[in-house]
Design an enzyme around this catalytic site. Structure first.
Site, PDB file in Angstrom:
ATOM      1  CG  ASN A 218      -2.210   0.879   0.652  1.00 47.21           C
ATOM      2  OD1 ASN A 218      -2.720   0.314  -0.540  1.00 47.21           O
ATOM      3  ND2 ASN A 218      -2.848   1.681   2.103  1.00 47.21           N
ATOM      4  CE  LYS A 219       6.061   0.172   3.115  1.00 44.20           C
ATOM      5  NZ  LYS A 219       6.914  -0.951   3.113  1.00 44.20           N
ATOM      6  CB  ILE A 220       3.538   2.647  -5.285  1.00 43.56           C
ATOM      7  CG1 ILE A 220       4.724   3.817  -4.270  1.00 43.56           C
ATOM      8  CG2 ILE A 220       2.959   3.201  -6.802  1.00 43.56           C
ATOM      9  CD1 ILE A 220       6.621   2.760  -5.613  1.00 43.56           C
TER      10      ILE A 220
END
EC number: 2.5.1.46
Length: 310
Positions: A282-284
């Protein structure tokens, strides 16, 4: 997959005239094959980061600040291309040392390190740093600048302290100076890992200095949560890369990401992880525009930067 969907744009041959009359990035787009395509695509994404994102990260490792790229980082910050810097403790060391008169010299990877040690010269790749132009420079700067600041207040965030150091630097190529002039926070999650952090610790024994890293976390949290669009140019790996993408998971990920790296993913390292792996964390964002450029930053970053001034 259908042929008519993918066989759309042909590779173009280039000539010497193209090299003389066209921008290098457009030449790379014609060449297209292999790394040329990633640099061109990364440059297009970088332009969108600068033009569309209200939160614009640049993260990088300290080794690059020992090179001439230091001035490029400072200039990109000063021109407002990026408004959040995430880096390592060594960046502060090199910037302070060079800002206050430290000289870094051209050398060779092949020099004998045993002989260099005998003549009191550090080697960082093919960059040579006299002993007296590094640790002593940082120590003297901290000893001179810090005590009056602690008299004003004992507790400091790292980014505020770095602005105060930048305020007292006159070197136009200084990253700290550029950050101070533009109120750009420099986030250094590993600030104690280096000469600057060590000297802060030593001074704390005499001055009562307290470093509040949670205040730096609060700042980056507030910027991330309030952002409408966020993009990042991530150069190298390690803590600066991870801290950048870590915080962006709390806004469902970066909208744009350009990785510039030489690290590989086969060993499962954070430094080698590609943007597609960050999507699973969920970081990009899944629909984010992203590129990975496998290249030495000293070669590729000046080319990427031309896209911002063209």
């Amino acid at each position: 997959m259908r042929r008519e969907d993918i066989l759309v744009e042909e590779v173009q041959d280039i000539t010497l005239d193209d090299l003389r009359g066209s921008s290098l990035l457009e030449v790379y787009n014609k060449i297209y094959g292999f790394s040329a395509e990633s640099i061109y695509r990364g440059s297009r994404i970088l332009k969108r980061i600068v033009s569309e994102c209200d939160l614009r990260f640049i993260s990088f490792t300290a080794n690059l600040v020992s090179t001439g790229l230091r001035g490029l980082f400072a200039d990109m910050i000063r021109r407002g291309y990026f408004n959040m810097v995430v880096t390592t403790g060594g960046t502060i060391d090199h910037d302070i040392a060079r800002s206050f008169g430290g000289k870094y010299y051209k050398g060779s990877f092949e020099f004998s390190d045993e002989e260099l040690r005998k003549i009191n010269v550090h080697r960082l790749g093919n960059i040579l740093i006299p002993f007296e132009d590094y640790g002593g420079m940082v120590e003297n700067a901290v000893n001179r600048i810090l005590p009056p600041l602690v008299k004003e207040k004992r507790e400091w965030s790292v980014y505020e302290l770095l602005w105060e150091f930048g305020k007292r630097i006159e070197d136009k190529h200084s990253i700290l100076r550029a950050a101070y002039e533009t109120n750009t926070p420099i986030i250094v999650p590993g600030v104690v890992d280096g000469s600057f952090g060590t000297n802060l610790f030593i001074q704390s024994q005499f001055t009562g200095l307290r470093i509040n890293l949670f205040e730096d976390m609060r700042l980056i949290k507030d910027r991330v949560f309030s952002s409408k669009m966020a993009g990042a140019l991530l150069i190298g790996g390690g803590i600066s890369k991870h801290h950048t993408i870590w915080w962006n998971q709390f806004r469902d990920g970066l909208d744009y990401a350009v990785y510039l790296t030489t690290a590989q993913e086969f060993d499962g390292s954070l430094s080698g992880a590609r943007p597609r792996e960050a999507i699973s964390w969920n970081k990009i964002r899944e629909n984010a525009e992203q590129a990975v450029i496998y290249a030495d930053a000293t070669l590729a970053l000046p080319i990427l930067a031309t896209s911002l001034i063209s």
